[in-house]
Every structure is written in C-alpha cells, then in structure tokens.
Design a protein around this motif. Sequence first.
Motif, short mmCIF file in Angstrom:
data_model
loop_
_atom_site.label_atom_id
_atom_site.label_comp_id
_atom_site.label_asym_id
_atom_site.label_seq_id
_atom_site.Cartn_x
_atom_site.Cartn_y
_atom_site.Cartn_z
N THR A 82 -0.40 0.16 -11.23
CA THR A 82 -0.82 1.11 -10.18
C THR A 82 0.25 2.19 -10.07
O THR A 82 1.22 2.04 -9.33
CB THR A 82 -1.01 0.38 -8.84
N ALA A 87 0.86 -1.19 0.00
CA ALA A 87 0.00 0.00 0.00
C ALA A 87 0.89 1.23 0.00
O ALA A 87 1.87 1.30 0.74
CB ALA A 87 -0.92 0.00 1.21
N GLU A 117 0.38 4.90 -8.62
CA GLU A 117 0.60 5.48 -7.30
C GLU A 117 1.84 4.89 -6.64
O GLU A 117 2.47 5.53 -5.80
CB GLU A 117 -0.62 5.25 -6.39
N GLY A 118 2.20 3.67 -7.05
CA GLY A 118 3.36 3.02 -6.47
C GLY A 118 4.62 3.14 -7.32
O GLY A 118 5.63 2.52 -7.01
N ASP A 129 0.47 5.27 0.50
CA ASP A 129 -0.48 6.30 0.94
C ASP A 129 -1.90 5.76 0.99
O ASP A 129 -2.86 6.45 0.60
CB ASP A 129 -0.40 7.52 0.02
N GLY A 130 -2.03 4.51 1.44
CA GLY A 130 -3.34 3.90 1.59
C GLY A 130 -3.91 3.29 0.34
O GLY A 130 -5.00 2.69 0.38
N THR A 131 -3.21 3.39 -0.78
CA THR A 131 -3.69 2.83 -2.04
C THR A 131 -3.02 1.48 -2.32
O THR A 131 -1.79 1.42 -2.34
CB THR A 131 -3.41 3.78 -3.22
N PRO A 132 -3.79 0.41 -2.52
CA PRO A 132 -3.17 -0.89 -2.85
C PRO A 132 -2.43 -0.79 -4.18
O PRO A 132 -2.96 -0.28 -5.17
CB PRO A 132 -4.37 -1.84 -2.95
N CYS A 133 -1.20 -1.28 -4.20
CA CYS A 133 -0.36 -1.22 -5.41
C CYS A 133 0.33 -2.57 -5.60
O CYS A 133 0.61 -3.28 -4.63
CB CYS A 133 0.70 -0.13 -5.29
#
Length: 232
Positions: free
Chosen positions: A197, A96, A199-200, A98-102
């Motif tokens: 993802t 995760a 975000e990661g 920042d709280g987002t699963p990656c």
Amino acid sequence: MTTFPELSALIPSQPAPVAVRSDDIHVRWMMPEGFHHLPIHETDHDQAARLLAELADNALPGASEDDKTAFAVMCALGFDGLRAVGAEYAGVCVTAVDGTPCSATVFATLVDSPDAADVAGAARSIASSLHRVAAGEVSEIELPCGLAVSCIGTQQPQLPGELTETGGSLPFPTGFIRVYVPLPNGTTLVMEMGTPTMEGWGLFSTMFGNTVSSIRLYNANGSALITSGTTP
C-alpha cells in the motif's frame, strides 16, 4: 519511490525483542508502536491460532470478526515465505493514512556474508552485488551500530489463491527497503520492510528508518560492538 529516510532520533517504542542471536554476536533493536509480532516459529497449531486471533484483536480494534479472521488468515499464509527466507523475527503493522487502509511487514534474518577481509569489505561487496543485479536504489550507509547497505525498490510477490476471487495466485507490487548489516563474524543481518500500500510509504519508511537506527550489536559477554569503530 522516495529515498532512504533520514536516520533521526528514535520514536518511542515498545521493548526491543531479542530477535537475532549468532554464536558470538547478539543483535537487538526497537520496534515502533503499532507493529505486532508474528508467531512464525510457533509449532503448535492451536497456540498459533490463538496468537493470531490476539494479533488480529490488537491490530484491528473495532473491526468485525470476519475482517479479523481474514486478517489472521492472510498473516498465516505468509508464514511459509518468511520461514523460507530464514526470518528469525517478523512483525506487521496495519493503520490508515489519509483514510486509506495500509499495511507493512518487517522481518529480520541472518545470512552468510560475502568473502571479505573485514566488515567494510563485506559492505562494499554487498553493494556491488546489488548494483550488478539492479535490485533497486543502493546506498552504503553508516548506522549507529556501524556500516550497512540499504536497497530500496519494488518486487512482485504472489497473492495466494485463497485470497483472490478466481482462486488463482496474483502478483502485486510491493515497495521495500532492505538493510544489510555485515557483522565481524562472517554473517550479515538483513532487515526488510515491505508494503503493498504505497499510500503508507512515507509513514512506513520513516518508521523503518528509526528501527534500523536503533539496531545495537553486543558481544557474547554483553559489551557493545560498533563495526565502524566510531563511538556510540
């Protein structure tokens, strides 16, 4: 898309797999903690299912059994594609940011090098070919093991119908970093990290930078091999 990360000091990692071995050159590297080996070469279906269940338990601690099963199925559905590119090693990471699963996958394979007089010529030829096909952001780099070429870009693989609500396959953008390490025996090590993802991306690209920095080459007699001729 960020640029190729600095190839800095290695982060602590698990023992390196003996992942790629040609007739006369052995290749080893360190995978970061958090990456789990994918059993892409297991031919026994029951054993493969057991290994995937263990992988899901390790990659998704505390998750529901349904989520673990879905993750194991998703990994299994990617095996054919990894085998099709000749992957000799593959690993997956789920975390995760920042709280987002990656998630991200890494695979390695050996391919034939372009015709060239030496490793430097092969690296130039690889870079030139990548520039011609506009594969992404292409750079000639030097790793501790020697000369290499990096390519950073995006691609659109297909999400299998088994994982979509409609039952039809869907394209999904995936960021990737691919590194080519020409070897003096006419083969090239190709290692790729991909993540759907973004975000990661910062985390995974840094991890991958450390991974390719840890690549070490050995002659069949166990002596170290550095293709650029520099000292380790």
